[in-house]
Design a protein around this motif. Structure first.
Motif, PDB file in Angstrom:
ATOM      1  N   VAL A   1      -8.421   3.206   5.370  1.00 23.62           N
ATOM      2  CA  VAL A   1      -8.400   3.184   3.892  1.00 23.62           C
ATOM      3  C   VAL A   1      -7.015   2.761   3.419  1.00 23.62           C
ATOM      4  CG1 VAL A   1      -8.749   4.529   1.787  1.00 23.62           C
ATOM      5  CG2 VAL A   1     -10.077   5.062   3.845  1.00 23.62           C
ATOM      6  N   PRO A   2      -6.887   1.600   2.751  1.00 24.59           N
ATOM      7  CA  PRO A   2      -5.577   1.188   2.205  1.00 24.59           C
ATOM      8  C   PRO A   2      -5.290   1.914   0.882  1.00 24.59           C
ATOM      9  CG  PRO A   2      -7.212  -0.504   1.772  1.00 24.59           C
ATOM     10  CD  PRO A   2      -7.915   0.569   2.559  1.00 24.59           C
ATOM     11  N   LEU A   3      -4.121   2.501   0.780  1.00 22.64           N
ATOM     12  CA  LEU A   3      -3.720   3.233  -0.432  1.00 22.64           C
ATOM     13  C   LEU A   3      -2.320   2.781  -0.853  1.00 22.64           C
ATOM     14  CD1 LEU A   3      -4.844   6.847   0.543  1.00 22.64           C
ATOM     15  CD2 LEU A   3      -6.036   5.243  -0.967  1.00 22.64           C
ATOM     16  N   VAL A   4      -2.109   2.756  -2.168  1.00 24.90           N
ATOM     17  CA  VAL A   4      -0.777   2.462  -2.717  1.00 24.90           C
ATOM     18  C   VAL A   4      -0.008   3.771  -2.773  1.00 24.90           C
ATOM     19  CG1 VAL A   4       0.517   1.567  -4.680  1.00 24.90           C
ATOM     20  CG2 VAL A   4      -1.670   0.521  -4.043  1.00 24.90           C
ATOM     21  N   THR A   5       1.050   3.843  -2.009  1.00 26.66           N
ATOM     22  CA  THR A   5       1.812   5.096  -1.927  1.00 26.66           C
ATOM     23  C   THR A   5       3.144   5.018  -2.657  1.00 26.66           C
ATOM     24  OG1 THR A   5       2.802   4.381   0.159  1.00 26.66           O
ATOM     25  CG2 THR A   5       0.771   5.669   0.279  1.00 26.66           C
ATOM     26  N   GLY A   6       3.447   3.887  -3.270  1.00 26.48           N
ATOM     27  CA  GLY A   6       4.707   3.762  -4.000  1.00 26.48           C
ATOM     28  C   GLY A   6       4.906   2.347  -4.458  1.00 26.48           C
ATOM     29  N   VAL A   7       6.063   2.132  -5.090  1.00 28.10           N
ATOM     30  CA  VAL A   7       6.431   0.790  -5.535  1.00 28.10           C
ATOM     31  C   VAL A   7       7.854   0.506  -5.102  1.00 28.10           C
ATOM     32  CG1 VAL A   7       4.852   0.731  -7.498  1.00 28.10           C
ATOM     33  CG2 VAL A   7       7.154   1.671  -7.790  1.00 28.10           C
ATOM     34  N   GLN A   8       8.173  -0.789  -5.025  1.00 29.75           N
ATOM     35  CA  GLN A   8       9.500  -1.205  -4.592  1.00 29.75           C
ATOM     36  C   GLN A   8      10.024  -2.249  -5.556  1.00 29.75           C
ATOM     37  OE1 GLN A   8       9.545  -2.848  -0.693  1.00 29.75           O
ATOM     38  NE2 GLN A   8      11.758  -3.212  -0.660  1.00 29.75           N
ATOM     39  N   ASN A   9      11.244  -2.012  -6.076  1.00 29.56           N
ATOM     40  CA  ASN A   9      11.854  -2.944  -7.019  1.00 29.56           C
ATOM     41  C   ASN A   9      12.341  -4.161  -6.254  1.00 29.56           C
ATOM     42  OD1 ASN A   9      13.400  -4.287  -8.950  1.00 29.56           O
ATOM     43  ND2 ASN A   9      13.984  -2.367  -9.953  1.00 29.56           N
ATOM     44  N   VAL A  10      11.814  -5.311  -6.624  1.00 28.90           N
ATOM     45  CA  VAL A  10      12.216  -6.546  -5.938  1.00 28.90           C
ATOM     46  C   VAL A  10      13.144  -7.379  -6.825  1.00 28.90           C
ATOM     47  CG1 VAL A  10      10.161  -6.637  -4.505  1.00 28.90           C
ATOM     48  CG2 VAL A  10      10.120  -7.679  -6.785  1.00 28.90           C
ATOM     49  N   GLY A  11      13.684  -6.760  -7.846  1.00 33.75           N
ATOM     50  CA  GLY A  11      14.626  -7.462  -8.704  1.00 33.75           C
ATOM     51  C   GLY A  11      14.073  -7.735 -10.090  1.00 33.75           C
ATOM     52  N   GLY A  12      14.905  -7.567 -11.062  1.00 33.73           N
ATOM     53  CA  GLY A  12      14.473  -7.816 -12.426  1.00 33.73           C
ATOM     54  C   GLY A  12      13.501  -6.740 -12.876  1.00 33.73           C
ATOM     55  N   VAL A  13      12.442  -7.191 -13.480  1.00 29.84           N
ATOM     56  CA  VAL A  13      11.447  -6.247 -13.978  1.00 29.84           C
ATOM     57  C   VAL A  13      10.220  -6.212 -13.093  1.00 29.84           C
ATOM     58  CG1 VAL A  13      12.217  -6.497 -16.379  1.00 29.84           C
ATOM     59  CG2 VAL A  13      10.478  -8.051 -15.473  1.00 29.84           C
ATOM     60  N   ALA A  14      10.292  -6.888 -11.909  1.00 35.29           N
ATOM     61  CA  ALA A  14       9.120  -6.964 -11.017  1.00 35.29           C
ATOM     62  C   ALA A  14       9.158  -5.821 -10.005  1.00 35.29           C
ATOM     63  CB  ALA A  14       9.086  -8.301 -10.290  1.00 35.29           C
ATOM     64  N   TYR A  15       7.993  -5.267  -9.761  1.00 28.27           N
ATOM     65  CA  TYR A  15       7.839  -4.203  -8.761  1.00 28.27           C
ATOM     66  C   TYR A  15       6.726  -4.600  -7.780  1.00 28.27           C
ATOM     67  CZ  TYR A  15      10.736  -1.153 -11.611  1.00 28.27           C
ATOM     68  OH  TYR A  15      11.760  -0.611 -12.321  1.00 28.27           O
ATOM     69  N   GLN A  16       6.974  -4.304  -6.489  1.00 24.35           N
ATOM     70  CA  GLN A  16       5.982  -4.613  -5.438  1.00 24.35           C
ATOM     71  C   GLN A  16       5.381  -3.319  -4.926  1.00 24.35           C
ATOM     72  OE1 GLN A  16       7.507  -6.971  -2.247  1.00 24.35           O
ATOM     73  NE2 GLN A  16       5.763  -6.583  -0.900  1.00 24.35           N
ATOM     74  N   PRO A  17       4.060  -3.216  -4.913  1.00 19.38           N
ATOM     75  CA  PRO A  17       3.454  -1.965  -4.425  1.00 19.38           C
ATOM     76  C   PRO A  17       3.645  -1.806  -2.912  1.00 19.38           C
ATOM     77  CG  PRO A  17       1.756  -3.585  -4.836  1.00 19.38           C
ATOM     78  CD  PRO A  17       3.037  -4.192  -5.347  1.00 19.38           C
ATOM     79  N   VAL A  18       3.811  -0.568  -2.493  1.00 18.64           N
ATOM     80  CA  VAL A  18       3.900  -0.231  -1.074  1.00 18.64           C
ATOM     81  C   VAL A  18       2.524   0.282  -0.638  1.00 18.64           C
ATOM     82  CG1 VAL A  18       5.016   1.227   0.658  1.00 18.64           C
ATOM     83  CG2 VAL A  18       6.347   0.310  -1.263  1.00 18.64           C
ATOM     84  N   ILE A  19       1.884  -0.455   0.270  1.00 15.05           N
ATOM     85  CA  ILE A  19       0.518  -0.133   0.702  1.00 15.05           C
ATOM     86  C   ILE A  19       0.568   0.475   2.104  1.00 15.05           C
ATOM     87  CG2 ILE A  19      -1.775  -1.053   1.196  1.00 15.05           C
ATOM     88  CD1 ILE A  19      -1.199  -3.254  -0.819  1.00 15.05           C
ATOM     89  N   ARG A  20      -0.102   1.568   2.247  1.00 15.07           N
ATOM     90  CA  ARG A  20      -0.186   2.239   3.549  1.00 15.07           C
ATOM     91  C   ARG A  20      -1.669   2.425   3.915  1.00 15.07           C
ATOM     92  NH1 ARG A  20       1.948   8.384   4.972  1.00 15.07           N
ATOM     93  NH2 ARG A  20       1.242   8.391   7.139  1.00 15.07           N
ATOM     94  N   VAL A  21      -1.989   2.097   5.150  1.00 13.37           N
ATOM     95  CA  VAL A  21      -3.360   2.261   5.619  1.00 13.37           C
ATOM     96  C   VAL A  21      -3.497   3.640   6.256  1.00 13.37           C
ATOM     97  CG1 VAL A  21      -5.140   1.372   7.156  1.00 13.37           C
ATOM     98  CG2 VAL A  21      -3.613  -0.216   5.976  1.00 13.37           C
ATOM     99  N   VAL A  22      -4.427   4.421   5.743  1.00 14.63           N
ATOM    100  CA  VAL A  22      -4.638   5.792   6.221  1.00 14.63           C
ATOM    101  C   VAL A  22      -5.990   5.855   6.939  1.00 14.63           C
ATOM    102  CG1 VAL A  22      -4.856   8.213   5.551  1.00 14.63           C
ATOM    103  CG2 VAL A  22      -3.271   6.711   4.317  1.00 14.63           C
ATOM    104  N   PRO A  23      -6.004   6.287   8.197  1.00 10.26           N
ATOM    105  CA  PRO A  23      -7.298   6.430   8.891  1.00 10.26           C
ATOM    106  C   PRO A  23      -8.066   7.620   8.352  1.00 10.26           C
ATOM    107  CG  PRO A  23      -5.524   7.217  10.300  1.00 10.26           C
ATOM    108  CD  PRO A  23      -4.876   6.624   9.089  1.00 10.26           C
ATOM    109  N   GLU A  24      -9.360   7.447   8.203  1.00 12.69           N
ATOM    110  CA  GLU A  24     -10.202   8.524   7.710  1.00 12.69           C
ATOM    111  C   GLU A  24     -11.437   8.620   8.602  1.00 12.69           C
ATOM    112  OE1 GLU A  24     -12.188  10.089   3.496  1.00 12.69           O
ATOM    113  OE2 GLU A  24     -11.817   7.947   3.818  1.00 12.69           O
ATOM    114  N   GLY A  25     -11.699   9.808   9.101  1.00 15.97           N
ATOM    115  CA  GLY A  25     -12.854  10.007   9.968  1.00 15.97           C
ATOM    116  C   GLY A  25     -12.478  10.731  11.252  1.00 15.97           C
TER     117      GLY A  25
END
Length: 395
Positions: free
Chosen positions: A333-357
């Motif tokens: 399951v891919p989940l957005v666990t945070g954001v990362q400032n890449v400069g200016g007003v733009a932010y890049q989401p930090v995606i982490r894959v979590v196993p479920e089952g």
């Protein structure tokens, strides 16, 4: 379907599967049996030199009740590879079904002549019963000469060029290693060799009934067999073992010799001369019978790649067999666990894959003396219980 396949065959676009489909289709639509048999016999042209395909084709012929043709095909396969068990075993069933005396004699004698590692005893028993029933039927029919030929064939099929029996007392483990004249080596790593040798039992203590190792070469090369008795581990009563050597078992002049083998840390070497060996060429060894083999690309034959077994015990003490496998019934399951400032007003989401089952990983390790197996099992249960949503405000 029949018209399409016939068109492909006429235009030289034939493939083996086409004959199978064509025969099945013809059976469904009720075509005459001779036509179906002719189609199946045409398939054999693709497997004229391929023994596994010939055996498959013969088994396929029996599905359409072409038993006589199938039996002939099994005999052709046995002529190409006399050491394969399948043509004799499946041929015996057909010969008994057809009540074919010559077929029974051929198949039963072929089974008795060869010794394979797995289930050979039960097949030998079936072959002996088939020959006994055939002999009795011939005698009742007054065909004494043919009954005597069955006796002679059975006795000849049960002859063995060389047989070794190593026995000992105690809870220890010994290994019997036989270096054959043409360079093949029979051991627990290669229990079936191209020189005709078979290691029938790889024994160890403490059960007394299992403290024996048996080597059999029904048809062996003439020459000198180098026998190594190797101490592996444990306590051996009296630090000695007994080796029984039987040459030409079942013949008119068998030779039996028994010797005591003192055990040391080094291999004990015994040389055995076999002057009247009946083998003149190497056989092809199935892949699954070799634990240490290499494939020769030119011939596709599996021949043992060990020229000789190292005499040091350290090589066996370090012997390990390890296998690891895993199984999973979950999902990623891919989940957005945070954001990362890449400069200016733009932010890049930090995606982490979590196993479920549920997932399970297991590993098995065999001990150096091959007496114990250690299992390591690691189950994992993961579940995403809750998801929080939030907003990032511009600083």
């Amino acid at each position: 379907m029949i018209a399409a396949i016939n068109a492909a065959l006429i235009h030289n676009q034939s493939q083996p599967w086409m004959y199978d489909v064509l025969a099945l289709t013809m059976e469904i639509v009720g075509r005459p049996q001779p036509e179906i048999e002719r189609v199946l016999l045409s398939r054999i042209d693709f497997s004229a030199a391929d023994v596994p395909s010939m055996v498959y084709s013969a088994a396929y012929l029996t599905r359409f009740k072409a038993d006589q043709q199938a039996l002939k095909l099994y005999q052709q396969a046995a002529n190409l590879q006399p050491d394969r068990p399948e043509p004799y075993i499946m041929g015996l069933r057909l010969a008994e079904k057809l009540k074919d005396p010559e077929g029974i004699l051929w198949a039963a004698s072929g089974i008795l002549t060869h010794v394979w590692i797995k289930d050979y005893e039960q097949w030998h028993e079936k072959a002996l019963n088939a020959l006994a029933n055939l002999e009795q039927a011939l005698k009742q029919a007054g065909r004494k000469a043919e009954a005597e030929r069955v006796q002679v064939t059975r006795r000849k099929a049960l002859e063995r060029d060389l047989k070794l029996e190593l026995t000992w007392n105690g809870d220890g483990d010994l290994d019997l290693i036989v270096e054959e004249p043409r360079g093949t080596v029979c051991s627990f790593e290669s229990p079936l060799t191209a020189g005709g040798g078979v290691l029938l039992n790889d024994g160890y203590g403490p059960k007394q009934e299992n403290c024996h190792e048996d080597y059999l070469c029904a048809h062996g090369f003439p020459g000198t067999y180098v026998v190594r008795v190797r101490y592996v581990s444990g306590d051996i009563v009296g630090q000695r073992a007994k080796l029984k050597v039987t040459r030409y078992q079942g013949s008119d002049h068998p030779v039996v010799q028994t010797m005591i083998v003192p055990l040391t840390r080094e291999d004990r070497i015994i040389r055995i001369d076999l002057e009247k060996g009946r083998r003149n060429r190497k056989s092809e060894v199935p892949q699954n019978s070799q634990k240490n083999s290499s494939l020769q690309p030119a011939t596709g034959r599996f021949i043992s790649s060990r020229p000789a077994i190292n005499g040091s015990r350290e090589s066996l003490q370090s012997f390990r067999v390890s296998r690891q496998a895993g199984i999973s019934t979950g999902r990623q399951v891919p989940l957005v666990t945070g954001v990362q400032n890449v400069g200016g007003v733009a932010y890049q989401p930090v995606i982490r894959v979590v196993p479920e089952g549920i997932s399970l990983t297991g590993a098995a390790v065999v001990s150096p003396d091959r007496r114990y197996v250690r299992l390591s099992v690691s189950p994992q249960f993961t579940n995403v219980t809750d998801i929080f949503t939030f907003s990032f405000l511009q600083p």
